[in-house]
Design a protein around this motif. Structure first.
Motif, PDB file in Angstrom:
ATOM      1  N   PHE A 208      36.962  78.108  47.658  1.00 53.95           N
ATOM      2  CA  PHE A 208      35.712  78.631  48.208  1.00 53.95           C
ATOM      3  C   PHE A 208      35.462  80.082  47.798  1.00 53.95           C
ATOM      4  O   PHE A 208      34.637  80.764  48.394  1.00 53.95           O
ATOM      5  CB  PHE A 208      35.748  78.537  49.743  1.00 53.95           C
ATOM      6  CG  PHE A 208      35.948  77.136  50.254  1.00 53.95           C
ATOM      7  CD1 PHE A 208      34.875  76.272  50.347  1.00 53.95           C
ATOM      8  CD2 PHE A 208      37.208  76.680  50.628  1.00 53.95           C
ATOM      9  CE1 PHE A 208      35.042  74.974  50.822  1.00 53.95           C
ATOM     10  CE2 PHE A 208      37.386  75.388  51.086  1.00 53.95           C
ATOM     11  CZ  PHE A 208      36.298  74.532  51.179  1.00 53.95           C
ATOM     12  N   LEU A 211      31.834  81.051  46.924  1.00 57.17           N
ATOM     13  CA  LEU A 211      30.990  81.049  48.117  1.00 57.17           C
ATOM     14  C   LEU A 211      31.198  82.322  48.935  1.00 57.17           C
ATOM     15  O   LEU A 211      30.243  82.917  49.447  1.00 57.17           O
ATOM     16  CB  LEU A 211      31.308  79.818  48.973  1.00 57.17           C
ATOM     17  CG  LEU A 211      30.491  79.619  50.245  1.00 57.17           C
ATOM     18  CD1 LEU A 211      29.022  79.397  49.901  1.00 57.17           C
ATOM     19  CD2 LEU A 211      31.022  78.447  51.055  1.00 57.17           C
ATOM     20  N   LYS A 214      29.544  85.235  47.135  1.00 48.68           N
ATOM     21  CA  LYS A 214      28.091  85.153  47.256  1.00 48.68           C
ATOM     22  C   LYS A 214      27.613  85.725  48.583  1.00 48.68           C
ATOM     23  O   LYS A 214      26.507  86.277  48.683  1.00 48.68           O
ATOM     24  CB  LYS A 214      27.673  83.687  47.129  1.00 48.68           C
ATOM     25  CG  LYS A 214      26.169  83.478  47.084  1.00 48.68           C
ATOM     26  CD  LYS A 214      25.842  82.004  46.918  1.00 48.68           C
ATOM     27  CE  LYS A 214      24.333  81.774  46.922  1.00 48.68           C
ATOM     28  NZ  LYS A 214      24.000  80.338  46.762  1.00 48.68           N
TER      29      LYS A 214
END
Length: 347
Positions: A208, A211, A214
């Motif tokens: 992850f 993610l 981001k």
């Protein structure tokens, strides 16, 4: 206002019931924990008696009354002769013990937690079995954690070390760790469409990191030792870490192949250790299994000349645990009943 009043009353009832149930469950769970380690017990079933009862019941429907009487006379006569022969053997000191087939069941999960019961069952069998007897394992597993199935395989190997014949039956699936267990046996039988093989190793790790980046979330991991952690779910994985992780998978695969080769030296290990699985018929052609046969056929045939006994180690749930489970299941029912009784529809 009436709508809000009814809704508030319904909500208050629901919360009261839920809190009461949670409180009861908490008390019972606490009591269960205080009881300490649970002990199980052996359940021993005479499968020979079961087979005989089934045969007798079917014959009762097929034979005439005269034929049934005649058969019963013959059975009584045979029983008397057997008892007489046994008595004579006891007097002469030449008692020959009836050979036995001990039946164990192993239906494995991912972590092979069932090995807890398996070790108890094998310990019980080894306390009474001789090399004239046989252990028959009905195995069903798609594999899982290496260390769990490694221990399960070692438990079966205890039987081999005592020179007691071991037969493993695969009616549905014995793949990966399941086949690691099966290959320990002197003989493996399989149903025609059972899944067998999958001699390989797999690991899947989601990541992850993108993610988190981001969403401007930092992830920090601290280790001592270069390869304490090779790949991670949240950090940024490196090529070096991936390479090391693949090396560990390959090393595990080599150990797996070596284990199978040691127990079934006639196998062309390079041909079957590709991670593929096969149905029983093809598995026999490849040498992964010895015969195509179901466990039912094997045991019914074994019953003709052996005493067939099932041994199962069961950990029985305590009163507190049973009540806790029942109370937990009741929460949904209570909530559902309350909703049906006090359901509110907007006007």
């Amino acid at each position: 206002m009436e709508f809000l009043y009814e809704y508030g009353l319904f909500f208050a009832k629901t919360i009261t019931f839920v809190l009461a149930i949670i409180a009861i469950v908490a008390v019972i769970a606490s009591s269960a924990i205080k009881q300490g380690t649970k002990k199980g017990e052996l359940e021993i079933t005479d499968l020979s008696e079961h087979f005989d009862d089934v045969e007798h019941e079917v014959m009762q429907h097929l034979l005439t009354k005269e034929q049934i009487k005649q058969k019963e006379k013959e059975e009584k006569k045979q029983a008397k002769e057997t008892a007489k022969a046994d008595k004579k053997s006891v007097k002469s000191g030449e008692v020959e013990q009836e050979t036995r087939v001990f039946v164990l069941d192993f239906k494995g999960s991912i972590d092979a937690k069932e090995v807890f019961s398996l070790r108890e069952e094998i310990t019980a069998v080894l306390a009474v079995a001789t090399p004239k007897d046989e252990v028959f394992v009905r195995l069903e597993s798609g594999g899982g954690m290496v260390h769990g199935y490694g221990l399960a395989s070692s438990q079966l190997d205890r039987i081999r070390q005592h020179n007691i014949p071991l037969t493993v039956s695969v009616d549905k699936v014995a793949a990966s760790g399941g086949y690691m267990m099966a290959c320990v046996a002197n003989k493996i039988i399989s149903a025609p469409f059972a899944i067998v093989g999958s001699i390989g190793v797999i690991a899947q790790v989601p990541n992850f990191n993108k993610l988190l980046k981001k969403n401007d979330i930092d992830y920090e991991q601290f280790t001592a030792g270069e390869f304490k952690r090779t790949v991670t779910m949240f950090g940024e994985n490196t090529d070096k870490g991936r390479e090391k992780f693949n090396e560990e998978l390959e090393e595990t695969h080599q150990l797996f192949k070596g284990f199978v080769s040691d127990h079934r030296p006639s196998l062309e290990i390079g041909k079957v250790a590709t991670g593929e699985h096969w149905f029983g018929i093809k598995a026999k052609e490849l040498g992964l299994v010895d015969d195509i046969q179901t466990s039912d056929d094997y045991l019914q045939l074994a019953n003709k000349s052996n005493k067939v006994i099932s041994i199962k180690y069961v950990v029985k749930k305590g009163l507190a645990e049973k009540f806790s489970k029942a109370a937990s299941m009741s929460v949904d029912r209570i909530f559902s009943n309350l909703w049906q009784k006090n359901r509110i529809f907007p006007s």
